[in-house]
Write an enzyme that holds these catalytic residues in place. Structure first.
Site, PDB file in Angstrom:
ATOM      1  N   HIS A   1       0.810  -1.235   0.000  1.00 51.98           N
ATOM      2  CA  HIS A   1       0.000   0.000   0.000  1.00 51.98           C
ATOM      3  C   HIS A   1       0.842   1.283   0.000  1.00 51.98           C
ATOM      4  CE1 HIS A   1       0.259  -0.428   4.369  1.00 51.98           C
ATOM      5  NE2 HIS A   1      -0.654  -1.369   4.429  1.00 51.98           N
TER       6      HIS A   1
ATOM      7  N   HIS B   1      -6.292  -9.802  13.543  1.00 49.32           N
ATOM      8  CA  HIS B   1      -6.366  -8.534  12.808  1.00 49.32           C
ATOM      9  C   HIS B   1      -7.051  -8.794  11.467  1.00 49.32           C
ATOM     10  CE1 HIS B   1      -5.315  -4.770  11.079  1.00 49.32           C
ATOM     11  NE2 HIS B   1      -4.075  -5.023  10.694  1.00 49.32           N
TER      12      HIS B   1
ATOM     13  N   GLU C   1      -7.085  -6.962   8.640  1.00 52.88           N
ATOM     14  CA  GLU C   1      -6.510  -6.491   7.366  1.00 52.88           C
ATOM     15  C   GLU C   1      -6.251  -7.709   6.469  1.00 52.88           C
ATOM     16  OE1 GLU C   1      -3.250  -3.691   7.676  1.00 52.88           O
ATOM     17  OE2 GLU C   1      -3.505  -3.090   5.581  1.00 52.88           O
TER      18      GLU C   1
ATOM     19  N   ASP D   1      -4.074  -8.887   4.553  1.00 57.99           N
ATOM     20  CA  ASP D   1      -2.825  -9.650   4.514  1.00 57.99           C
ATOM     21  C   ASP D   1      -2.802 -10.732   5.603  1.00 57.99           C
ATOM     22  OD1 ASP D   1      -2.717  -7.337   6.141  1.00 57.99           O
ATOM     23  OD2 ASP D   1      -0.547  -7.375   6.241  1.00 57.99           O
TER      24      ASP D   1
ATOM     25  N   HIS E   1      -2.404  -2.152  14.533  1.00 58.05           N
ATOM     26  CA  HIS E   1      -2.448  -1.191  13.470  1.00 58.05           C
ATOM     27  C   HIS E   1      -3.839  -0.614  13.135  1.00 58.05           C
ATOM     28  CE1 HIS E   1      -1.948  -1.146   8.761  1.00 58.05           C
ATOM     29  NE2 HIS E   1      -1.653   0.021   9.225  1.00 58.05           N
TER      30      HIS E   1
ATOM     31  N   ASP F   1       0.841  -7.379  13.754  1.00 57.14           N
ATOM     32  CA  ASP F   1       1.643  -6.389  13.030  1.00 57.14           C
ATOM     33  C   ASP F   1       2.794  -5.816  13.861  1.00 57.14           C
ATOM     34  OD1 ASP F   1       0.541  -6.371  10.483  1.00 57.14           O
ATOM     35  OD2 ASP F   1      -0.954  -4.847  10.955  1.00 57.14           O
TER      36      ASP F   1
ATOM     37  N   TYR G   1       9.627  -0.402   8.535  1.00 61.33           N
ATOM     38  CA  TYR G   1       8.272  -0.866   8.859  1.00 61.33           C
ATOM     39  C   TYR G   1       7.628   0.067   9.886  1.00 61.33           C
ATOM     40  CZ  TYR G   1       4.815  -4.421  10.373  1.00 61.33           C
ATOM     41  OH  TYR G   1       3.667  -5.116  10.692  1.00 61.33           O
TER      42      TYR G   1
ATOM     43  N   HIS H   1       4.687 -10.513  10.305  1.00 65.50           N
ATOM     44  CA  HIS H   1       5.546 -10.258   9.141  1.00 65.50           C
ATOM     45  C   HIS H   1       7.003 -10.410   9.561  1.00 65.50           C
ATOM     46  CE1 HIS H   1       2.256  -8.519   6.792  1.00 65.50           C
ATOM     47  NE2 HIS H   1       1.979  -7.712   7.793  1.00 65.50           N
TER      48      HIS H   1
HETATM   49 FE1  FEO Z   1      -2.287  -4.283   9.413  1.00 72.07          FE
HETATM   50 FE2  FEO Z   1      -0.026  -6.663   8.280  1.00 72.07          FE
HETATM   51  O1  FEO Z   1      -1.670  -5.754   8.437  1.00 72.07           O
END
Ligand code: FEO
Length: 389
Positions: free
Chosen positions: A22, A76, A78, A80, A141, A160, A188, A219
């Site tokens: 993004h 979460h 999101e 991903d 996040h 995250d 990050y 991640h």
């Molecule tokens: Fe807020 Fe890795 O997603």
């Protein structure tokens, strides 16, 4: 798959190819980390991006049969991390799905109505030999964000928080190149979490007193060697700690603003302070932001084009305003032909981003004269002295 602790396994996917997350350039790709937790009962914590569902399902199957899964935890919403949730639910329809109170409606907005138990109803789950304790960390996040703690292993599945966009065959922090690891952890934080520093600070406070021996984010690599080093680094970042360093971000049409940027950098250098200069056509804004995170000062140069800011500088300012770095001093400068305008606009935007502006008259017509070059140099010298105080 990789064993994280006895009974906890990484079942995620490595995305070597993603280079734009993004709007943030992820030079080293990333990973989407999901985990199987085996007690007497079995849970899967988080999933992966939709196009990696097959990889995750294969990794899960290496550890357990889908019919054995009792719980699916979504830390979460999101995509991903939730993009393969549907695929997992289809394979394990018997599993109870647990998400935060804010996570449930967000997941349903993405994927349609779902049978989700919230963490208000179920603040923890006893798997038999392993406990999953959920801690809400809103805006670290998204509003729905939460983390899962396994006290038996002193293991924090932090989603995250504490992540890095770093694709790697290695799964642990002590196995990868340390310079790359810290660069990506910094990038990050700077590009994702910097504007959320208050929430991140609250999240760290919420975890205060919890005994942590491993931090497994969603991640990048897992922090098993001295995991508190990344927590300590986050504490410095949320406090806005800076170094005696100046970042100069600029663009140029006929090399006049460039000459000014270089003169200012020389002036800064003469005081023994480090200056880093980035042309905004040649460098992506997200890379420049990474360098700004712990710099004390930010100087932005733009030529005036059609009575306005140069487009690459305008795009950078929009990104900067959203990220609002803390505790920075800064200034604008630039060149123009027959009418200015860019410098004032840059100053307005920097002020709106929360930067404490240093007044100056560095707006020169056409091409800097030797006297004007010296003015820019002396301004750099003054900025260098200022960041040292
Ligand atoms: Fe807020 Fe890795 O997603």
């Amino acid at each position: 798959m990789t064993k994280v602790t006895e009974g906890v396994y990484w079942v995620g996917a490595v995305d070597w190819d993603v280079k734009n997350f993004h709007g943030y350039i992820t030079h080293r790709g990333t990973s989407y980390n999901a985990y199987v937790v085996k007690g007497d009962k079995i849970a899967v914590v988080d999933t992966v991006k939709e196009n990696f569902a097959d990889t995750m399902m294969r990794h899960i199957k290496d550890i357990v049969d889908y019919e054995e899964i009792d719980y699916i935890i979504s830390n979460h919403a999101e995509p991903d991390h939730s993009g393969s949730l549907k695929a997992l639910i289809e394979a394990a329809p018997q599993a109870e799905v647990i998400a935060s109170k804010r996570g449930k409606p967000t997941l349903e907005k993405y994927y349609g109505e779902m049978d989700i138990i919230t963490t208000e109803e179920r603040p923890q789950v006893d798997l038999g030999g392993k406990t999953l304790a959920f801690v809400s960390v809103p805006m670290a996040h998204w509003p729905d964000s939460m983390v899962t703690y396994i006290p038996e292993d002193k293991l924090l599945l932090s989603n995250d928080a504490f992540g890095q966009h770093l694709a790697s065959n290695e799964r642990f922090n002590d196995e990868v190149d340390q310079n790359q690891l810290w660069h990506e952890a910094t990038a990050y934080y700077a590009n994702i979490l910097m504007p959320l520093y208050r929430s991140v600070s609250r999240a760290i406070k919420a975890l205060d007193g919890i005994d942590i021996e491993i931090i497994a984010p969603s991640h990048g690599v897992i922090w098993r060697d001295n995991p508190l080093q990344i927590v300590e680094k986050y504490l410095q970042w949320v406090d806005g700690e800076t170094k005696n360093r100046v970042v100069i971000a600029y663009d140029t049409m006929w090399k006049s603003t460039k000459k000014m940027a270089y003169a200012i950098a020389e002036g800064i250098g003469s005081t023994g302070v480090q200056a880093l200069v980035y042309n905004l056509t040649e460098n992506h804004r997200s890379d420049v932001i990474t360098e700004i995170l712990d710099a004390k000062a930010l100087l932005i140069g733009s030529p005036t084009l059609n009575n306005h800011v140069y487009p690459s500088v305008g795009g950078f300012l929009a990104y900067l305003r959203g990220l609002s770095p803390q505790k920075k001093i800064g200034a604008a400068f630039g060149s123009y032909g027959w009418a200015g305008g860019a410098k004032r606009f840059v100053e307005e935007q920097m002020k709106a981003a929360g930067i404490d502006l240093i007044e100056n008259e560095l707006e020169f017509s056409y091409k800097p004269t030797p006297e004007e070059w010296m003015k820019a140099y002396n301004f750099g010298k003054m900025v260098g002295e200022k960041v040292k105080t």
